[in-house]
Design an enzyme around this catalytic site. Structure first.
Site, PDB file in Angstrom:
ATOM      1  N   GLU A 129    -139.064   9.945 -20.486  1.00 37.54           N
ATOM      2  CA  GLU A 129    -140.004  10.506 -19.509  1.00 37.54           C
ATOM      3  C   GLU A 129    -139.303  10.626 -18.177  1.00 37.54           C
ATOM      4  O   GLU A 129    -138.718   9.648 -17.692  1.00 37.54           O
ATOM      5  CB  GLU A 129    -141.214   9.586 -19.293  1.00 37.54           C
ATOM      6  CG  GLU A 129    -142.234   9.604 -20.381  1.00 37.54           C
ATOM      7  CD  GLU A 129    -143.497   8.840 -20.010  1.00 37.54           C
ATOM      8  OE1 GLU A 129    -143.875   8.819 -18.819  1.00 37.54           O
ATOM      9  OE2 GLU A 129    -144.101   8.263 -20.922  1.00 37.54           O
ATOM     10  N   GLU A 182    -144.181   2.017 -22.487  1.00 32.12           N
ATOM     11  CA  GLU A 182    -144.185   1.196 -21.260  1.00 32.12           C
ATOM     12  C   GLU A 182    -144.809  -0.171 -21.484  1.00 32.12           C
ATOM     13  O   GLU A 182    -145.756  -0.567 -20.784  1.00 32.12           O
ATOM     14  CB  GLU A 182    -144.906   1.953 -20.134  1.00 32.12           C
ATOM     15  CG  GLU A 182    -144.154   3.204 -19.709  1.00 32.12           C
ATOM     16  CD  GLU A 182    -144.790   3.971 -18.567  1.00 32.12           C
ATOM     17  OE1 GLU A 182    -145.969   3.725 -18.275  1.00 32.12           O
ATOM     18  OE2 GLU A 182    -144.097   4.815 -17.972  1.00 32.12           O
TER      19      GLU A 182
HETATM   20  C1  BG6 Z   1    -146.086   7.208 -17.548  1.00 30.16           C
HETATM   21  C2  BG6 Z   1    -146.931   7.411 -18.765  1.00 30.16           C
HETATM   22  O1  BG6 Z   1    -146.478   6.034 -16.993  1.00 30.16           O
HETATM   23  O2  BG6 Z   1    -146.189   8.128 -16.512  1.00 30.16           O
HETATM   24  C3  BG6 Z   1    -147.444   8.808 -18.973  1.00 30.16           C
HETATM   25  O3  BG6 Z   1    -146.261   6.976 -19.925  1.00 30.16           O
HETATM   26  C4  BG6 Z   1    -147.828   9.410 -17.636  1.00 30.16           C
HETATM   27  O4  BG6 Z   1    -148.482   8.778 -19.904  1.00 30.16           O
HETATM   28  C5  BG6 Z   1    -146.605   9.457 -16.747  1.00 30.16           C
HETATM   29  O5  BG6 Z   1    -148.446  10.643 -17.718  1.00 30.16           O
HETATM   30  C6  BG6 Z   1    -146.821  10.138 -15.424  1.00 30.16           C
HETATM   31  O6  BG6 Z   1    -147.913   9.579 -14.775  1.00 30.16           O
HETATM   32  P1  BG6 Z   1    -149.103  10.455 -14.209  1.00 30.16           P
HETATM   33  O7  BG6 Z   1    -150.082   9.475 -13.750  1.00 30.16           O
HETATM   34  O8  BG6 Z   1    -148.532  11.267 -13.136  1.00 30.16           O
HETATM   35  O9  BG6 Z   1    -149.593  11.263 -15.363  1.00 30.16           O
END
Ligand code: BG6
Length: 478
Positions: A377, A174
């Site tokens: 993701e 990111e």
């Molecule tokens: C992304 C990151 O921004 O979102 C991850 O790359 C992160 O590391 C994921 O875990 C989800 O966000 P969160 O805050 O729900 O863990």
């Protein structure tokens, strides 16, 4: 593995899963200075490790010691890809050493070998929003061009060491997070001037410093790619961007223009550099308007031109709306929020659920850049309840992932060159934004609470069996 196998699997980061933060010669990373917080209160960074606070990365889910057991479970799911990140501070504990830490390289070799043993392709993130803490202390993180050299040394060490074992590399997670006011300074490790304890979301912004740090990261990424391709021609490199999907709140032209302007800045600023090898005219104009003068050398621009990526990877969780007149109620999201959308529901953490947004993003971005894409993701963070009989009835997760996989299928049917789909937090890990364990993403439950209490025992949620079947359909296995 055949070139055209669709990669379907899961994703994790080192700091959210490994724990063992001071083992085998490892020194602290920036993430080891982040406290645990809640939905309502954001995480603090404490410059010294302070007994008053709980630091979730110190224990993670103990993936460092339990990776064999976990990968066995991943294999049971039938997945063929796992995104991991390597902790820079394990390999170079202070960041600027000349020689890597052998124990750490051995550890990651074992982890990667374990994946390969089961036919699971590792997708490796070199830097997942983190760096050795000492680099931020000594050099003010990415503010210093010195750090480029250390990053490239670190990346080269990985490329040499894991040659023939890893094909897919992501240089930074990111990276466009650095575009965000305030928190972007945290994302780039530039917080030398902040107090001893501070909230990472309310850092006073310094656009000049932040954008220079981002330029240094972009240069580092290109230098690493050039170096990696020399070591192994087959290496495939990805940019990794946080997908911003926002819809005009009304059909007023100004709402559409506002969406376009945000997108151009937040997505294309970095994508143009990483994919096309240059700053766009719009980016240059933005810098000028903001009175930001970047220190960019001719040599760096040559590096950026040459060290472009092979695929466009991204994270996608939610969408928002944009109103030029700011008449909309606001909502939270992954680092970026926006306006509420009356047609869409939100998660318990207030993130909007929008599978169509994934299809929309793929279509739009693929037609713009025309390079292979990878979803690295996507997932649902929910407060799962473990019943007395040990079951976790997470039908809401099944619904969420299923709808997003339908969007993936639609994109594939359209002919989009999509390399894979990696579900975020395939096993419960520490939340990045809040540090909570109770914001769970996995199809595997980990017995641990927000303060590190629990047996760490793994158990399959109801979604486990469902994902296993869904994985089969993407791998054409009956
Ligand atoms: C992304 C990151 O921004 O979102 C991850 O790359 C992160 O590391 C994921 O875990 C989800 O966000 P969160 O805050 O729900 O863990």
């Amino acid at each position: 593995m055949k070139d055209k196998d669709f990669l379907i699997g899961g994703a994790l980061s080192a700091q959210q899963s490994e724990g063992a933060y001071d083992m085998d010669g490892c020194c602290d990373s920036i993430s080891d200075h982040l406290t645990s917080m809640t939905k309502e209160k954001s995480r603090l960074l404490t410059k010294s490790i302070n007994d008053e606070y709980y630091y979730p990365s110190h224990m993670g889910i103990d993936f460092y010691h339990r990776f064999k057991e976990d990968i066995q479970l991943f294999n049971e799911l039938g997945i063929n890809a796992l995104r991991i990140s390597i902790s820079w501070a394990r390999i170079f504990p202070h960041g600027d050493e000349r020689k890597p830490n052998k124990a750490a390289l051995d550890h990651y070799m074992n982890l990667i070998d374990e994946c390969l043993y089961y036919g699971i392709e590792p997708v490796v993130t070199i830097c997942h929003n983190d760096m050795p803490y000492a680099l931020s202390e000594t050099y003010n993180g990415w503010a210093s061009k010195e750090v480029i050299k250390y990053y490239v040394r670190y990346a080269e060490t990985l490329f040499q060491h894991f040659k023939s074992k890893v094909k897919y590399w992501i240089t930074f997670n990111e990276i466009n997070g650095a575009m965000l006011e305030g928190v972007g300074l945290f994302m780039t490790g530039c917080f030398k001037d902040c107090g001893d304890i501070f909230d990472i979301h309310t850092i006073e912004d310094n656009p000049q410093l932040r954008m220079q740090a981002l330029h240094n990261m972009l240069t580092a990424s290109s230098r690493a790619i050039i170096c990696g391709k020399k070591i192994c021609r087959d290496y495939q490199f990805g940019c990794m961007l946080l997908a911003y999907v926002s819809y005009p709140y009304t059909c007023h032209p100004k709402d559409s223009i506002a969406v376009l302007q945000n997108e151009t800045l937040f997505m294309d600023y970095c994508a143009d550099v990483m994919i096309k090898g240059k700053y766009s005219e719009l980016a240059c104009n933005y810098l000028k308007k903001m009175n930001i003068r970047l220190d960019i050398t001719v040599e760096e621009m040559k590096i950026i031109k040459k060290g472009t990526v092979d695929f466009y990877s991204f994270s996608y969780y939610s969408s928002s709306t944009t109103s030029a007149l700011n008449v909309v109620e606001t909502i939270r999201g992954n680092l970026i929020g926006g306006g509420k959308n009356p047609y869409l529901d939100q998660t318990e953490w207030g993130w909007v659920m929008d599978p169509d947004g994934l299809y929309y993003f793929l279509l739009k971005t693929y037609s713009k850049y025309q390079i292979p894409m990878m979803i690295v993701e996507n997932g649902l963070g929910a407060n799962d309840i473990i019943e007395d009989d040990g079951r976790v009835k997470d039908d809401y997760r099944v619904k969420y992932i299923d709808a997003h996989l339908n969007a993936v299928q639609k994109a594939l049917d359209d002919g989009i060159d999509l390399l894979g789909y990696l579900m975020w937090g395939i096993i419960d890990i520490v939340s990045s934004s809040t540090g909570e364990m109770s914001k769970r993403y996995g199809v595997i439950y980990v017995d641990m609470d927000d303060y590190g209490n629990g047996s760490l025992k793994r158990c399959k949620k109801d979604s486990f069996q469902w994902y296993k079947e869904r994985v089969k359909s993407f791998r054409n296995i009956s």
